[in-house]
Design a protein around this motif. Sequence first.
Motif, PDB file in Angstrom:
ATOM      1  N   ALA A   7      -5.946  -8.010  20.320  1.00  0.00           N
ATOM      2  CA  ALA A   7      -5.276  -8.043  19.022  1.00  0.00           C
ATOM      3  C   ALA A   7      -6.252  -7.607  17.934  1.00  0.00           C
ATOM      4  O   ALA A   7      -7.458  -7.804  18.079  1.00  0.00           O
ATOM      5  CB  ALA A   7      -4.776  -9.453  18.740  1.00  0.00           C
ATOM      6  N   PRO A   8      -5.719  -7.003  16.874  1.00  0.00           N
ATOM      7  CA  PRO A   8      -6.598  -6.607  15.773  1.00  0.00           C
ATOM      8  C   PRO A   8      -7.360  -7.800  15.215  1.00  0.00           C
ATOM      9  O   PRO A   8      -6.806  -8.888  15.064  1.00  0.00           O
ATOM     10  CB  PRO A   8      -5.643  -6.041  14.723  1.00  0.00           C
ATOM     11  N   THR A   9      -8.602  -7.590  14.946  1.00  0.00           N
ATOM     12  CA  THR A   9      -9.448  -8.647  14.414  1.00  0.00           C
ATOM     13  C   THR A   9      -9.664  -8.419  12.923  1.00  0.00           C
ATOM     14  O   THR A   9     -10.011  -7.325  12.517  1.00  0.00           O
ATOM     15  CB  THR A   9     -10.815  -8.661  15.119  1.00  0.00           C
ATOM     16  N   THR A  10      -9.429  -9.445  12.156  1.00  0.00           N
ATOM     17  CA  THR A  10      -9.711  -9.354  10.728  1.00  0.00           C
ATOM     18  C   THR A  10     -11.060  -9.993  10.453  1.00  0.00           C
ATOM     19  O   THR A  10     -11.282 -11.153  10.779  1.00  0.00           O
ATOM     20  CB  THR A  10      -8.614 -10.044   9.893  1.00  0.00           C
ATOM     21  N   THR A  11     -11.940  -9.195   9.906  1.00  0.00           N
ATOM     22  CA  THR A  11     -13.264  -9.678   9.560  1.00  0.00           C
ATOM     23  C   THR A  11     -13.364  -9.775   8.043  1.00  0.00           C
ATOM     24  O   THR A  11     -13.025  -8.836   7.341  1.00  0.00           O
ATOM     25  CB  THR A  11     -14.349  -8.723  10.094  1.00  0.00           C
ATOM     26  N   THR A  12     -13.784 -10.911   7.574  1.00  0.00           N
ATOM     27  CA  THR A  12     -13.978 -11.068   6.135  1.00  0.00           C
ATOM     28  C   THR A  12     -15.464 -10.942   5.830  1.00  0.00           C
ATOM     29  O   THR A  12     -16.291 -11.607   6.443  1.00  0.00           O
ATOM     30  CB  THR A  12     -13.460 -12.433   5.660  1.00  0.00           C
ATOM     31  N   ILE A  13     -15.757 -10.057   4.897  1.00  0.00           N
ATOM     32  CA  ILE A  13     -17.138  -9.931   4.435  1.00  0.00           C
ATOM     33  C   ILE A  13     -17.178 -10.081   2.926  1.00  0.00           C
ATOM     34  O   ILE A  13     -16.152  -9.951   2.256  1.00  0.00           O
ATOM     35  CB  ILE A  13     -17.782  -8.586   4.860  1.00  0.00           C
ATOM     36  N   TRP A  14     -18.329 -10.371   2.429  1.00  0.00           N
ATOM     37  CA  TRP A  14     -18.528 -10.496   0.989  1.00  0.00           C
ATOM     38  C   TRP A  14     -19.558  -9.458   0.584  1.00  0.00           C
ATOM     39  O   TRP A  14     -20.569  -9.280   1.259  1.00  0.00           O
ATOM     40  CB  TRP A  14     -18.996 -11.906   0.636  1.00  0.00           C
ATOM     41  N   PHE A  23     -22.448  -9.612   3.085  1.00  0.00           N
ATOM     42  CA  PHE A  23     -22.709 -10.902   3.720  1.00  0.00           C
ATOM     43  C   PHE A  23     -21.546 -11.210   4.647  1.00  0.00           C
ATOM     44  O   PHE A  23     -20.397 -10.989   4.298  1.00  0.00           O
ATOM     45  CB  PHE A  23     -22.840 -12.001   2.663  1.00  0.00           C
ATOM     46  N   ASN A  24     -21.856 -11.738   5.796  1.00  0.00           N
ATOM     47  CA  ASN A  24     -20.773 -12.059   6.734  1.00  0.00           C
ATOM     48  C   ASN A  24     -20.410 -13.536   6.718  1.00  0.00           C
ATOM     49  O   ASN A  24     -19.536 -13.960   7.463  1.00  0.00           O
ATOM     50  CB  ASN A  24     -21.107 -11.584   8.154  1.00  0.00           C
ATOM     51  N   LYS A  25     -21.073 -14.298   5.872  1.00  0.00           N
ATOM     52  CA  LYS A  25     -20.729 -15.707   5.748  1.00  0.00           C
ATOM     53  C   LYS A  25     -20.551 -16.054   4.280  1.00  0.00           C
ATOM     54  O   LYS A  25     -21.348 -15.657   3.428  1.00  0.00           O
ATOM     55  CB  LYS A  25     -21.833 -16.582   6.343  1.00  0.00           C
ATOM     56  N   GLU A  26     -19.492 -16.824   4.004  1.00  0.00           N
ATOM     57  CA  GLU A  26     -19.189 -17.165   2.617  1.00  0.00           C
ATOM     58  C   GLU A  26     -20.319 -17.975   1.991  1.00  0.00           C
ATOM     59  O   GLU A  26     -20.627 -17.823   0.810  1.00  0.00           O
ATOM     60  CB  GLU A  26     -17.876 -17.949   2.549  1.00  0.00           C
ATOM     61  N   GLU A  27     -20.949 -18.851   2.785  1.00  0.00           N
ATOM     62  CA  GLU A  27     -22.007 -19.691   2.234  1.00  0.00           C
ATOM     63  C   GLU A  27     -23.216 -18.859   1.802  1.00  0.00           C
ATOM     64  O   GLU A  27     -23.885 -19.192   0.827  1.00  0.00           O
ATOM     65  CB  GLU A  27     -22.424 -20.767   3.242  1.00  0.00           C
ATOM     66  N   ILE A  28     -23.463 -17.763   2.522  1.00  0.00           N
ATOM     67  CA  ILE A  28     -24.575 -16.887   2.147  1.00  0.00           C
ATOM     68  C   ILE A  28     -24.243 -16.161   0.844  1.00  0.00           C
ATOM     69  O   ILE A  28     -25.083 -16.038  -0.043  1.00  0.00           O
ATOM     70  CB  ILE A  28     -24.888 -15.884   3.281  1.00  0.00           C
ATOM     71  N   ALA A  29     -22.987 -15.692   0.744  1.00  0.00           N
ATOM     72  CA  ALA A  29     -22.551 -15.035  -0.477  1.00  0.00           C
ATOM     73  C   ALA A  29     -22.609 -15.998  -1.656  1.00  0.00           C
ATOM     74  O   ALA A  29     -23.028 -15.631  -2.757  1.00  0.00           O
ATOM     75  CB  ALA A  29     -21.128 -14.500  -0.294  1.00  0.00           C
ATOM     76  N   THR A  31     -24.579 -18.561  -1.961  1.00  0.00           N
ATOM     77  CA  THR A  31     -25.990 -18.765  -2.287  1.00  0.00           C
ATOM     78  C   THR A  31     -26.526 -17.609  -3.118  1.00  0.00           C
ATOM     79  O   THR A  31     -27.242 -17.806  -4.098  1.00  0.00           O
ATOM     80  CB  THR A  31     -26.823 -18.913  -0.991  1.00  0.00           C
ATOM     81  N   HIS A  32     -26.141 -16.405  -2.744  1.00  0.00           N
ATOM     82  CA  HIS A  32     -26.560 -15.224  -3.496  1.00  0.00           C
ATOM     83  C   HIS A  32     -26.043 -15.310  -4.926  1.00  0.00           C
ATOM     84  O   HIS A  32     -26.764 -15.013  -5.878  1.00  0.00           O
ATOM     85  CB  HIS A  32     -26.038 -13.962  -2.802  1.00  0.00           C
ATOM     86  N   PHE A  33     -24.803 -15.730  -5.064  1.00  0.00           N
ATOM     87  CA  PHE A  33     -24.219 -15.857  -6.397  1.00  0.00           C
ATOM     88  C   PHE A  33     -24.947 -16.931  -7.208  1.00  0.00           C
ATOM     89  O   PHE A  33     -25.207 -16.764  -8.402  1.00  0.00           O
ATOM     90  CB  PHE A  33     -22.725 -16.198  -6.284  1.00  0.00           C
ATOM     91  N   ASP A  34     -25.285 -18.036  -6.550  1.00  0.00           N
ATOM     92  CA  ASP A  34     -25.999 -19.120  -7.231  1.00  0.00           C
ATOM     93  C   ASP A  34     -27.350 -18.653  -7.772  1.00  0.00           C
ATOM     94  O   ASP A  34     -27.761 -19.033  -8.860  1.00  0.00           O
ATOM     95  CB  ASP A  34     -26.231 -20.290  -6.267  1.00  0.00           C
ATOM     96  N   ILE A  35     -28.031 -17.842  -6.983  1.00  0.00           N
ATOM     97  CA  ILE A  35     -29.385 -17.419  -7.359  1.00  0.00           C
ATOM     98  C   ILE A  35     -29.342 -16.295  -8.396  1.00  0.00           C
ATOM     99  O   ILE A  35     -30.020 -16.346  -9.418  1.00  0.00           O
ATOM    100  CB  ILE A  35     -30.174 -16.969  -6.098  1.00  0.00           C
TER     101      ILE A  35
END
Length: 50
Positions: A7-14, A23-29, A31-35
């Motif tokens: 099945a088609p895979t949906t990948t969310t990136i930031w 970024f492939n993880k929301e928490e990393i994105a 963190t980047h925004f925080d800094i």
Amino acid sequence: MQTPATAPTTTTIWKCYRCALTFNKEEIAATHFDIFKHPIDKIEKTSIHN
Ligand SMILES: [Zn+2]
């Protein structure tokens, strides 16, 4: 042996356009925004793997 259809895979990136980083993880994105206080875009990519 047959490979089952995938099945088609949906990948969310930031993405930060200021740094041209993705970024492939929301928490990393987050963190980047925080800094750096850079606006981050959420992008959903649909890909089909065979
Ligand atoms: Zn950035």
